[in-house]
Design a protein around this motif. Structure first.
Motif, short mmCIF file in Angstrom:
data_model
loop_
_atom_site.label_atom_id
_atom_site.label_comp_id
_atom_site.label_asym_id
_atom_site.label_seq_id
_atom_site.Cartn_x
_atom_site.Cartn_y
_atom_site.Cartn_z
N SER A 4 -0.76 1.94 1.85
CA SER A 4 -1.88 1.70 1.12
C SER A 4 -2.72 0.40 1.44
O SER A 4 -3.86 0.40 1.47
CB SER A 4 -1.69 1.99 -0.35
N THR A 7 -4.60 0.67 4.79
CA THR A 7 -5.57 1.28 4.90
C THR A 7 -6.78 0.55 4.54
O THR A 7 -8.12 0.76 5.18
CB THR A 7 -5.67 2.44 3.70
N VAL A 8 -7.22 -0.18 3.58
CA VAL A 8 -8.49 -0.78 3.17
C VAL A 8 -8.70 -1.77 4.28
O VAL A 8 -9.89 -2.10 4.60
CB VAL A 8 -8.03 -1.87 1.95
N ARG A 11 -10.48 -0.39 7.19
CA ARG A 11 -11.90 0.05 6.82
C ARG A 11 -12.82 -1.01 7.09
O ARG A 11 -13.79 -0.81 7.04
CB ARG A 11 -12.05 0.50 5.18
N LYS A 152 -8.96 -3.57 -2.89
CA LYS A 152 -8.20 -2.23 -2.96
C LYS A 152 -7.39 -2.17 -4.10
O LYS A 152 -7.48 -1.24 -4.84
CB LYS A 152 -7.62 -2.07 -1.64
N GLN A 156 -7.73 0.78 -7.30
CA GLN A 156 -7.03 1.82 -7.41
C GLN A 156 -7.16 2.43 -8.52
O GLN A 156 -6.84 3.62 -9.09
CB GLN A 156 -5.43 1.20 -7.47
N ASP A 206 -7.14 7.54 7.17
CA ASP A 206 -7.33 6.17 6.91
C ASP A 206 -8.05 6.36 5.48
O ASP A 206 -8.02 5.60 4.41
CB ASP A 206 -7.92 5.27 7.69
N GLU A 207 -9.26 6.99 5.61
CA GLU A 207 -9.89 6.97 4.19
C GLU A 207 -9.52 7.71 3.35
O GLU A 207 -9.59 7.35 2.06
CB GLU A 207 -11.28 7.55 4.92
N HIS A 210 -6.77 5.71 1.25
CA HIS A 210 -7.45 4.92 0.33
C HIS A 210 -7.89 5.81 -0.87
O HIS A 210 -8.05 5.28 -2.01
CB HIS A 210 -8.47 4.22 0.85
#
Length: 271
Positions: A4, A7-8, A11, A152, A156, A206-207, A210
Motif C-alpha cells: 500500500s 502504490t502512492v 503515483r 497516503k 486512508q 496501482d491506482e 490506493h
C-alpha cells in the motif's frame, strides 16, 4: 504494509519533462565545471551545444534509470518496513551502478567528440560532481517517498467504500464486500465480484490498490489484487513461493513470490 505504501509513491513517478529538465540542468552544470568562460560566452559557443546534446542524452538515460529503479524498489522494499534491505539496494542499484553508467556513457561521449575521457580531466573535476548529483537525486526521491507516504496514510481514512465500474455504457458502484479480485488481462483491467461477474475499470492496478483498504486487499503480484474473502486457501510451493486458491476461479495460477510471501502471511494474520 509494503504494497500500500509503494502504490502512492508510484503515483508520483517523475514525468518525462521533469526528467528532461533535470537532465539538461545536470548536463549544463557538468559541462560548465572547469570552463573559465563566462556564462554568455559559454552558451554562445558551438561546442557547448554539441556537448550539451551528448551529455544531456547521457544524463537523461541515467536519471530515467535511477527513477525507474527507485519506483520498482518502492514496490518490494518499503523504507519503513525493510529499511536495511532497501538501503542496500538503493545504494547498489540507484547510486553505485548509475555512477558506473555515468563513466561508461561519458567515455562514449568523449569518444564521439574525438577526445579521451582520462585526458579531459573528467575523473578529477566532473566525475565527483556527477556522483554528488546522483546523491542529490536519490535524496529527492527518498524525500518524495516519505512525503507521499504521509499523504497516503492521511488519505486512508477517506477511502470510499465502493468502486465505480463500467458495463454496457452504465456506471455501477460495487462495494468492497462484493469484490473478489481485480486483475489485468489483455491490456485491460477488470473487477470480478464474488458472484463471478466481470466489469471493466478505467484505473490501473496501482491506482486501485490506493483506493482499496490495505486490511482487506493484497497485491499478490503485478497482475492481480485479491480480497481476503476470495482466498479459500494457500500452499507453499518451491523456493518459498505461495500458490493461492481463489474463488471465483481464475484462469491462471495466482503466485506470491518468496520475497512477498512473508508480507502476505502477515496481512492474512498467519504466523
Amino acid at each position: 504494509m509494503v504494497n500500500s505504501n509503494a502504490t502512492v509513491v508510484n503515483r508520483f513517478w517523475p514525468g518525462f519533462f521533469s526528467i528532461l529538465y533535470a537532465s539538461i540542468i545536470s548536463a549544463h552544470f557538468i559541462i560548465s565545471i572547469g570552463d573559465e568562460r563566462n556564462l554568455l560566452d559559454l552558451i554562445l559557443s558551438r561546442e557547448y551545444f554539441i556537448s550539451l546534446a551528448y551529455t544531456g542524452a547521457a544524463a537523461f538515460a541515467v536519471v530515467f534509470y535511477v527513477s525507474w529503479i527507485d519506483s520498482n524498489l518502492n514496490l518490494f522494499y518499503d523504507w519503513r518496513g525493510k529499511f536495511l534491505e532497501r538501503l542496500f539496494y538503493q545504494i547498489v542499484l540507484a547510486l553505485v551502478l548509475p555512477a558506473f553508467l555515468v563513466y561508461v556513457l561519458t567515455a562514449f561521449v568523449h569518444y564521439l567528440l574525438g577526445t579521451g575521457v582520462r585526458e579531459s580531466g573528467f575523473l578529477v573535476l566532473k566525475f565527483p560532481v556527477a556522483i554528488l548529483l546522483l546523491v542529490i537525486l536519490n535524496l529527492l526521491l527518498i524525500i518524495s517517498y516519505l512525503v507521499n507516504s504521509l499523504l497516503k496514510d492521511d488519505g486512508q481514512e477517506h477511502i470510499k467504500p465502493f468502486v465505480w465500474v463500467h458495463k454496457s455504457g452504465r456506471n455501477i458502484p460495487i462495494s468492497h464486500e462484493e469484490i473478489a479480485y481485480i486483475f489485468h488481462k489483455d491490456q485491460y483491467n477488470y473487477l470480478r465480484t464474488l458472484s463471478g461477474q466481470d466489469f471493466m475499470i478505467n484505473h490501473t492496478l496501482d491506482e486501485m490498490q490506493h483506493k482499496l483498504p490495505a486490511t482487506e486487499f493484497f497485491r499478490a503480484n503485478r497482475q492481480i489484487i485479491i480480497n481476503i474473502s476470495a482466498c479459500s486457501h494457500y500452499e507453499t510451493i518451491e523456493f518459498g513461493k505461495l500458490r493461492l486458491e481463489i474463488k471465483p476461479d481464475f484462469d491462471r495460477a495466482v503466485i506470491v513470490s518468496q520475497k512477498r510471501a512473508r508480507d502476505f502471511k502477515k496481512w492474512a494474520g498467519k504466523p
